[in-house]
Design a protein around this motif. Structure first.
Motif, PDB file in Angstrom:
ATOM      1  N   ARG A   7      28.952  44.142  25.809  1.00  0.00           N
ATOM      2  CA  ARG A   7      29.376  43.560  27.175  1.00  0.00           C
ATOM      3  C   ARG A   7      30.543  43.739  27.576  1.00  0.00           C
ATOM      4  O   ARG A   7      31.595  43.852  27.014  1.00  0.00           O
ATOM      5  N   THR A   8      30.686  44.168  28.801  1.00  0.00           N
ATOM      6  CA  THR A   8      31.913  44.506  29.581  1.00  0.00           C
ATOM      7  C   THR A   8      32.659  43.280  30.011  1.00  0.00           C
ATOM      8  O   THR A   8      32.112  42.501  30.687  1.00  0.00           O
ATOM      9  N   LEU A   9      33.813  43.219  29.697  1.00  0.00           N
ATOM     10  CA  LEU A   9      34.440  41.956  29.778  1.00  0.00           C
ATOM     11  C   LEU A   9      35.885  42.216  30.372  1.00  0.00           C
ATOM     12  O   LEU A   9      36.399  43.161  29.890  1.00  0.00           O
ATOM     13  N   PRO A  10      36.648  41.591  31.273  1.00  0.00           N
ATOM     14  CA  PRO A  10      37.829  41.723  31.470  1.00  0.00           C
ATOM     15  C   PRO A  10      38.852  41.412  30.316  1.00  0.00           C
ATOM     16  O   PRO A  10      38.641  40.509  29.439  1.00  0.00           O
ATOM     17  N   VAL A  11      40.182  42.182  29.974  1.00  0.00           N
ATOM     18  CA  VAL A  11      40.792  41.998  28.988  1.00  0.00           C
ATOM     19  C   VAL A  11      41.380  40.445  29.042  1.00  0.00           C
ATOM     20  O   VAL A  11      41.295  39.898  27.923  1.00  0.00           O
ATOM     21  N   ALA A  12      41.485  39.818  29.972  1.00  0.00           N
ATOM     22  CA  ALA A  12      41.941  38.353  30.226  1.00  0.00           C
ATOM     23  C   ALA A  12      40.972  37.412  29.423  1.00  0.00           C
ATOM     24  O   ALA A  12      41.171  36.435  28.552  1.00  0.00           O
ATOM     25  N   GLU A  13      39.532  37.984  29.154  1.00  0.00           N
ATOM     26  CA  GLU A  13      38.572  37.090  28.613  1.00  0.00           C
ATOM     27  C   GLU A  13      38.597  37.570  26.976  1.00  0.00           C
ATOM     28  O   GLU A  13      38.102  36.409  26.409  1.00  0.00           O
TER      29      GLU A  13
END
Length: 161
Positions: free
Chosen positions: A125-131
């Motif tokens: 899954r593509t997630l933002p770094v912050a997550e």
């Protein structure tokens, strides 16, 4: 966090590295590791065409930093990259204690471009770094350069089909 004008040369180099990856038949991603004093320490581009899908430049730079830098040096360093780190690379970045991430194009932008091109979703899954790594400071995207990165991805995926 804002991308500063003096950071643009590092980001331009990331786009050049992404273009080099594309020219060698690989996915267009490039990254540069910069010390707290502005010295370029290492750089790399994607090497996943070899069959090893973990050969992302951000992951390679995290490993390089763990082998060659002290914890304090890693914390003061910045990774500049053509695309926001994937979850694997964000985790590696956080685990070795690197400082900021500054990216040209966000994961959200990349996912949108690839969907538009009909590219199947990745297995992770593509997630933002912050997550993935909430303690890591990030900056980006960079509008003008993001257009160049988008074009590199379009060229790569058009050439595959």
């Amino acid at each position: 966090m804002v991308v500063r004008d003096e950071e643009l040369p590092y980001l331009r180099r990331c786009v050049e590295l992404a273009a080099e990856a594309l020219e060698s038949g690989d996915e267009p991603f490039g990254s540069v590791l910069v010390a707290g004093d502005g010295t370029v320490l290492a750089e790399d581009h994607n090497r996943v065409a070899s069959g090893d899908r973990t050969r992302h430049p951000e992951f390679e730079l995290a490993r390089w930093s763990a082998a060659h830098m002290s914890p304090a040096e890693r914390a003061a360093a910045t990774v500049y990259t053509s695309g926001e780190h994937c979850p694997m690379c964000a985790a590696a970045h956080a685990w070795v204690g690197l400082g900021r991430i500054v990216y040209v194009a966000s994961s959200e932008q990349l996912a949108s471009w690839l969907a538009e091109l009909g590219v199947p979703a990745p297995p992770v899954r593509t997630l933002p770094v912050a997550e993935v790594a909430p303690g890591v400071t990030v900056a980006g995207p960079v509008p003008g350069l993001a257009d160049e990165v988008e074009e590199l991805h379009r060229r790569f995926h058009r050439g595959r089909g």
